[in-house]
Design a protein around this motif. Structure first.
Motif, PDB file in Angstrom:
ATOM      1  N   ASP A  69      -0.618   7.269   0.313  1.00  0.00           N
ATOM      2  CA  ASP A  69      -1.926   7.886   0.111  1.00  0.00           C
ATOM      3  C   ASP A  69      -3.036   6.951   0.584  1.00  0.00           C
ATOM      4  O   ASP A  69      -4.005   7.385   1.217  1.00  0.00           O
ATOM      5  CB  ASP A  69      -2.116   8.236  -1.367  1.00  0.00           C
ATOM      6  CG  ASP A  69      -3.439   8.950  -1.617  1.00  0.00           C
ATOM      7  OD1 ASP A  69      -3.640  10.032  -1.028  1.00  0.00           O
ATOM      8  OD2 ASP A  69      -4.271   8.416  -2.372  1.00  0.00           O
ATOM      9  N   THR A  70      -2.890   5.654   0.309  1.00  0.00           N
ATOM     10  CA  THR A  70      -3.895   4.676   0.739  1.00  0.00           C
ATOM     11  C   THR A  70      -3.826   4.431   2.235  1.00  0.00           C
ATOM     12  O   THR A  70      -4.858   4.322   2.907  1.00  0.00           O
ATOM     13  CB  THR A  70      -3.699   3.349  -0.015  1.00  0.00           C
ATOM     14  OG1 THR A  70      -3.799   3.582  -1.425  1.00  0.00           O
ATOM     15  CG2 THR A  70      -4.735   2.313   0.404  1.00  0.00           C
ATOM     16  N   ARG A  71      -2.619   4.375   2.777  1.00  0.00           N
ATOM     17  CA  ARG A  71      -2.454   4.031   4.194  1.00  0.00           C
ATOM     18  C   ARG A  71      -2.906   5.140   5.138  1.00  0.00           C
ATOM     19  O   ARG A  71      -2.992   4.944   6.338  1.00  0.00           O
ATOM     20  CB  ARG A  71      -1.001   3.648   4.472  1.00  0.00           C
ATOM     21  CG  ARG A  71      -0.654   2.270   3.917  1.00  0.00           C
ATOM     22  CD  ARG A  71       0.764   1.835   4.257  1.00  0.00           C
ATOM     23  NE  ARG A  71       1.744   2.507   3.425  1.00  0.00           N
ATOM     24  CZ  ARG A  71       2.669   3.340   3.895  1.00  0.00           C
ATOM     25  NH1 ARG A  71       2.728   3.616   5.183  1.00  0.00           N
ATOM     26  NH2 ARG A  71       3.545   3.900   3.068  1.00  0.00           N
ATOM     27  N   GLN A  72      -3.198   6.315   4.604  1.00  0.00           N
ATOM     28  CA  GLN A  72      -3.758   7.388   5.431  1.00  0.00           C
ATOM     29  C   GLN A  72      -5.265   7.244   5.619  1.00  0.00           C
ATOM     30  O   GLN A  72      -5.862   7.938   6.436  1.00  0.00           O
ATOM     31  CB  GLN A  72      -3.477   8.751   4.791  1.00  0.00           C
ATOM     32  CG  GLN A  72      -2.014   9.126   4.716  1.00  0.00           C
ATOM     33  CD  GLN A  72      -1.849  10.493   4.078  1.00  0.00           C
ATOM     34  OE1 GLN A  72      -2.152  11.515   4.674  1.00  0.00           O
ATOM     35  NE2 GLN A  72      -1.386  10.515   2.836  1.00  0.00           N
ATOM     36  N   LYS A  73      -5.867   6.360   4.832  1.00  0.00           N
ATOM     37  CA  LYS A  73      -7.321   6.206   4.855  1.00  0.00           C
ATOM     38  C   LYS A  73      -7.710   5.078   5.805  1.00  0.00           C
ATOM     39  O   LYS A  73      -6.973   4.120   6.004  1.00  0.00           O
ATOM     40  CB  LYS A  73      -7.842   5.913   3.449  1.00  0.00           C
ATOM     41  CG  LYS A  73      -7.489   7.002   2.434  1.00  0.00           C
ATOM     42  CD  LYS A  73      -7.863   6.565   1.031  1.00  0.00           C
ATOM     43  CE  LYS A  73      -7.454   7.610   0.001  1.00  0.00           C
ATOM     44  NZ  LYS A  73      -7.717   7.154  -1.378  1.00  0.00           N
TER      45      LYS A  73
ATOM     46  N   LEU B   3       0.849  -1.197   0.000  1.00  0.00           N
ATOM     47  CA  LEU B   3       0.000   0.000   0.000  1.00  0.00           C
ATOM     48  C   LEU B   3       0.880   1.242   0.000  1.00  0.00           C
ATOM     49  O   LEU B   3       1.831   1.339   0.785  1.00  0.00           O
ATOM     50  CB  LEU B   3      -0.895   0.016   1.243  1.00  0.00           C
ATOM     51  CG  LEU B   3      -1.807  -1.204   1.468  1.00  0.00           C
ATOM     52  CD1 LEU B   3      -2.449  -1.127   2.840  1.00  0.00           C
ATOM     53  CD2 LEU B   3      -2.862  -1.294   0.378  1.00  0.00           C
ATOM     54  N   ASP B   4       0.542   2.210  -0.864  1.00  0.00           N
ATOM     55  CA  ASP B   4       1.296   3.465  -0.850  1.00  0.00           C
ATOM     56  C   ASP B   4       0.792   4.342   0.298  1.00  0.00           C
ATOM     57  O   ASP B   4      -0.209   4.044   0.950  1.00  0.00           O
ATOM     58  CB  ASP B   4       1.206   4.179  -2.205  1.00  0.00           C
ATOM     59  CG  ASP B   4      -0.231   4.511  -2.608  1.00  0.00           C
ATOM     60  OD1 ASP B   4      -1.112   4.532  -1.730  1.00  0.00           O
ATOM     61  OD2 ASP B   4      -0.464   4.761  -3.809  1.00  0.00           O
TER      62      ASP B   4
ATOM     63  N   PHE C 142     -10.669   1.414   2.647  1.00  0.00           N
ATOM     64  CA  PHE C 142     -10.124   1.234   1.302  1.00  0.00           C
ATOM     65  C   PHE C 142     -10.195  -0.234   0.902  1.00  0.00           C
ATOM     66  O   PHE C 142     -10.463  -1.114   1.739  1.00  0.00           O
ATOM     67  CB  PHE C 142      -8.670   1.735   1.226  1.00  0.00           C
ATOM     68  CG  PHE C 142      -7.721   1.050   2.176  1.00  0.00           C
ATOM     69  CD1 PHE C 142      -7.080  -0.143   1.829  1.00  0.00           C
ATOM     70  CD2 PHE C 142      -7.447   1.607   3.417  1.00  0.00           C
ATOM     71  CE1 PHE C 142      -6.197  -0.760   2.706  1.00  0.00           C
ATOM     72  CE2 PHE C 142      -6.566   1.002   4.301  1.00  0.00           C
ATOM     73  CZ  PHE C 142      -5.944  -0.187   3.944  1.00  0.00           C
ATOM     74  N   GLN C 143      -9.991  -0.488  -0.366  1.00  0.00           N
ATOM     75  CA  GLN C 143      -9.961  -1.855  -0.901  1.00  0.00           C
ATOM     76  C   GLN C 143      -8.577  -2.124  -1.470  1.00  0.00           C
ATOM     77  O   GLN C 143      -7.894  -1.212  -1.949  1.00  0.00           O
ATOM     78  CB  GLN C 143     -11.021  -2.037  -1.978  1.00  0.00           C
ATOM     79  CG  GLN C 143     -12.447  -1.906  -1.457  1.00  0.00           C
ATOM     80  CD  GLN C 143     -13.490  -2.118  -2.558  1.00  0.00           C
ATOM     81  OE1 GLN C 143     -13.154  -2.490  -3.678  1.00  0.00           O
ATOM     82  NE2 GLN C 143     -14.755  -1.877  -2.237  1.00  0.00           N
ATOM     83  N   ALA C 144      -8.172  -3.386  -1.404  1.00  0.00           N
ATOM     84  CA  ALA C 144      -6.845  -3.756  -1.909  1.00  0.00           C
ATOM     85  C   ALA C 144      -6.814  -5.252  -2.205  1.00  0.00           C
ATOM     86  O   ALA C 144      -7.679  -6.002  -1.736  1.00  0.00           O
ATOM     87  CB  ALA C 144      -5.771  -3.395  -0.889  1.00  0.00           C
TER      88      ALA C 144
END
Length: 228
Positions: free
Chosen positions: A30-34, A27-28, A37-39
């Motif tokens: 930007d995603t890890r601040q949320k 996860l980058d 999210f989906q991954a």
């Protein structure tokens, strides 16, 4: 989709063998601040992540899926600027100065003993080079500081709860204090005054009306007036 609603900071409490066997997810930042999210993990499973609001997911954290499976979080490499002191005449203090100026601009910074990392910004890069720092472009994972006052979750919280205000002690039966002895210290025992007795209501009979006076011998009234 597998739902994930639990996070273990840095895999705390898990045996190394379990972490080694666990799936992973890149996860980058930007995603890890949320917190929602989906991954896709390394096994191709689609994850629906629902964490408490304000959660920051760090590289090395472990997600726990609803089926009990573990997923290691890997900070996905991304374009960054790596900042180091000048090798010729720089010092470690130059990094402190750079962090101060970047912090004044509210820039997300990853702090390391020998370097800093920030997201690409050509204006900041020129400013840092003018301060005689070396700035190079890299492709690495990014885990910036969350800030001393950033919202923290149970997984990353290091704050200490303030001690609860003590409630005033009320003396009474079962309080464990002996009220029959003087122990050399002053206990302020406040006792409610005894209720004043209610006044008794005694009915008083009204005095009987005096009987009409009848004149006659021995009444002590002068009877020297004439009778027609």
């Amino acid at each position: 989709m597998i739902q994930v609603s639990k996070l273990l900071a840095q895999g705390q409490g898990l045996a190394p063998v379990l972490l080694k066997r666990a799936a992973s997810v890149e996860l980058d930042w930007d995603t890890r601040q949320k917190s929602r999210f989906q991954a896709l993990d390394s096994e191709g499973r689609e994850l629906g992540v629902f964490l408490p609001r304000g959660t920051l997911v760090r590289g090395g954290d472990v997600l726990v899926a609803e089926d009990g499976s573990l997923i290691r979080v890997v900070a996905k490499p991304q374009a960054l600027l790596r900042i180091t002191p000048c090798s010729s005449h720089g010092s470690a203090f130059d990094l402190t100065r750079a962090a101060y100026h970047l912090g004044n601009r509210h820039v997300a910074i990853e702090l390391k003993p020998d370097h800093l990392k920030i997201e690409p910004d050509h204006v900041l890069a020129e400013m840092l080079r003018a301060m005689h720092l070396t700035v190079v472009e890299v492709n690495e994972g990014f885990d910036p500081e969350g800030g001393a006052y950033a919202a923290e979750t149970a997984g990353h919280s290091h704050s200490h709860a303030a001690a609860e205000t003590k409630k005033p002690h009320v003396h009474g039966p079962g309080c464990g204090h002996d009220h029959g002895h003087d122990h050399g210290h002053d206990h302020a025992h406040q006792h409610k005054p005894a209720a004043a007795p209610k006044p008794l209501s005694i009915p008083i009979k009204a005095a009987a009306a005096p009987a009409p006076h009848v004149h006659g011998p021995g009444c002590n009234h002068g009877h020297d007036h004439k009778h027609d």
